[in-house]
Design an enzyme around this catalytic site. Structure first.
Site, PDB file in Angstrom:
ATOM      1  N   GLY A   4      -7.719 -31.599  13.111  1.00  0.00           N
ATOM      2  CA  GLY A   4      -7.097 -30.351  13.530  1.00  0.00           C
ATOM      3  C   GLY A   4      -7.330 -29.220  12.553  1.00  0.00           C
ATOM      4  O   GLY A   4      -7.440 -28.051  12.950  1.00  0.00           O
ATOM      5  N   ASN A   5      -7.432 -29.535  11.255  1.00  0.00           N
ATOM      6  CA  ASN A   5      -7.686 -28.484  10.265  1.00  0.00           C
ATOM      7  C   ASN A   5      -9.039 -27.816  10.494  1.00  0.00           C
ATOM      8  O   ASN A   5      -9.235 -26.645  10.151  1.00  0.00           O
ATOM      9  CB  ASN A   5      -7.627 -29.061   8.853  1.00  0.00           C
ATOM     10  CG  ASN A   5      -6.208 -29.408   8.441  1.00  0.00           C
ATOM     11  OD1 ASN A   5      -5.285 -28.665   8.714  1.00  0.00           O
ATOM     12  ND2 ASN A   5      -6.030 -30.551   7.800  1.00  0.00           N
TER      13      ASN A   5
ATOM     14  N   LYS B 257       3.223 -37.714   7.327  1.00  0.00           N
ATOM     15  CA  LYS B 257       2.169 -37.036   8.068  1.00  0.00           C
ATOM     16  C   LYS B 257       2.332 -35.530   7.917  1.00  0.00           C
ATOM     17  O   LYS B 257       3.331 -34.949   8.359  1.00  0.00           O
ATOM     18  CB  LYS B 257       2.242 -37.411   9.554  1.00  0.00           C
ATOM     19  CG  LYS B 257       1.204 -36.708  10.427  1.00  0.00           C
ATOM     20  CD  LYS B 257      -0.191 -37.195  10.122  1.00  0.00           C
ATOM     21  CE  LYS B 257      -1.193 -36.597  11.093  1.00  0.00           C
ATOM     22  NZ  LYS B 257      -2.580 -36.962  10.727  1.00  0.00           N
TER      23      LYS B 257
ATOM     24  N   LYS C 118      -4.460 -39.118  14.463  1.00  0.00           N
ATOM     25  CA  LYS C 118      -5.514 -39.123  15.477  1.00  0.00           C
ATOM     26  C   LYS C 118      -6.614 -40.125  15.166  1.00  0.00           C
ATOM     27  O   LYS C 118      -7.277 -40.624  16.087  1.00  0.00           O
ATOM     28  CB  LYS C 118      -6.082 -37.723  15.676  1.00  0.00           C
ATOM     29  CG  LYS C 118      -6.834 -37.131  14.486  1.00  0.00           C
ATOM     30  CD  LYS C 118      -8.327 -37.251  14.616  1.00  0.00           C
ATOM     31  CE  LYS C 118      -9.077 -36.621  13.473  1.00  0.00           C
ATOM     32  NZ  LYS C 118      -8.561 -36.736  12.128  1.00  0.00           N
TER      33      LYS C 118
ATOM     34  N   LYS D  55      -8.481 -42.357   7.587  1.00  0.00           N
ATOM     35  CA  LYS D  55      -9.824 -42.416   8.171  1.00  0.00           C
ATOM     36  C   LYS D  55     -10.522 -43.722   7.798  1.00  0.00           C
ATOM     37  O   LYS D  55     -11.113 -44.403   8.654  1.00  0.00           O
ATOM     38  CB  LYS D  55     -10.647 -41.207   7.720  1.00  0.00           C
ATOM     39  CG  LYS D  55     -10.111 -39.881   8.216  1.00  0.00           C
ATOM     40  CD  LYS D  55     -10.827 -38.707   7.578  1.00  0.00           C
ATOM     41  CE  LYS D  55     -10.327 -37.387   8.136  1.00  0.00           C
ATOM     42  NZ  LYS D  55      -8.877 -37.202   8.077  1.00  0.00           N
TER      43      LYS D  55
END
Length: 309
Positions: A11-12, A127, A210, A272
């Site tokens: 999103g960043n 988060k 995500k 990730k």
């Protein structure tokens, strides 16, 4: 049938304003359209931490000035973010396909993700969401009872719970769309977090990571590649230190060893690598590739980025 790829973009990377997001969506579309070959099947999962935070702040401000407008739950904010980010990505991809003479339908699917209400993550919000704060702003937010956290050396942000996804509710719809040649934007913001209550699904006050949702989708859809697009060219050990070194390849055991040593930041590269290792371990021939947008094509060929598998 071509490759089945699940791609995740942070999103960043989508900017903090609508014009920034449109430009970012167009750049993402150019790269992804160049990666998709023939009958490749592709799902695009995007983050929306900054966007969910902005929507939540706006809705909270409205409820404070007009009591007739109740506070918007985080689950509703995620649904809103899925809609407007998906709108830009869907249009940008459709336009780029037509520019290249390709006829590939693109659809954004409102996606719910079931989580466990007893997940220990609810006791430890970690988060980061929303815009970056100064230390003074973060202290004031904490004083009002909202958890905050330092985000990988980039500044302070609001912290919310991030439970693991258990099930993608719309999985079979995504599978059907893929089987018919549609590029699907799904699981935006990690999915709308819900919990089962009898026959109903009720929104939960959390934001699902995500990357874990993308890994779950990749496993359930039997994808060959999980492509995680982030802000750096690859995964590095000793990040930010004089002996920083980028890794070109990690086996799953090596990735897990680095994670156990705390080598990767919990709010940044850690999820990730953890998601990538889970996917790579889930079946033969599966691999996760972590890189930035500009190196994505080379990374899929094993010539850039970091591969786990």
């Amino acid at each position: 049938m071509g490759r089945r790829i699940v791609a995740a973009i942070g999103g960043n990377a989508l900017g903090e304003t609508l014009p920034e997001q449109r430009r970012a969506a167009e750049e993402t579309a150019r790269v992804l359209a160049g990666l998709i070959q023939g009958d490749d099947q592709v799902v695009l999962v995007h983050g929306s931490g900054p966007q969910i935070g902005l929507i939540s702040a706006a809705m909270t401000g409205l409820s404070r000035t007009d009591p007739d407008h109740p506070m918007a739950p985080l689950s509703v904010c995620t649904a809103m973010a899925q809609g407007y980010i998906g709108y830009d990505l869907q249009n940008a991809l459709g336009e780029e396909f037509l520019r290249r003479g390709l006829h590939r339908p693109v659809v954004t699917l409102l996606t719910q993700v079931e989580v466990d209400p007893a997940d220990p993550a609810f006791d430890h919000p970690d988060k980061p969401v929303g815009t970056f704060l100064t230390q003074a702003e973060a202290q004031e937010m904490a004083r009002r009872g909202n958890p905050v956290m330092e985000d990988a050396g980039r500044g302070w942000r609001r912290a919310v719970a991030s439970p693991r996804p258990k099930r993608v509710v719309e999985l079979e719809s995504i599978r059907t769309l893929l089987d018919h040649g549609t590029v699907v934007v799904a699981g935006g913001g990690g999915g709308i977090p819900v919990a089962a209550q009898g026959n109903a699904l009720k929104g939960v006050g959390a934001v699902v990571d995500k990357d874990f949702t993308a890994a779950l989708l990749a496993r359930e859809l039997d994808a060959q590649v999980l492509l995680i697009l982030t802000g750096v060219a690859g995964v590095s050990v000793h990040y930010g230190k004089p002996n920083q070194r980028q890794l070109t390849h990690m086996t799953v055991p090596v990735a897990r060893e680095y994670l156990a040593r705390g080598e990767f930041a919990a709010g940044s590269m850690g999820p990730k690598v953890a998601a990538g290792a889970e996917f790579a371990q889930s079946g033969p021939g599966r691999r996760c590739v972590i890189t930035d947008l500009s190196h994505a094509a080379d990374a899929l060929r094993g010539q850039a980025g970091t591969t786990i598998g």
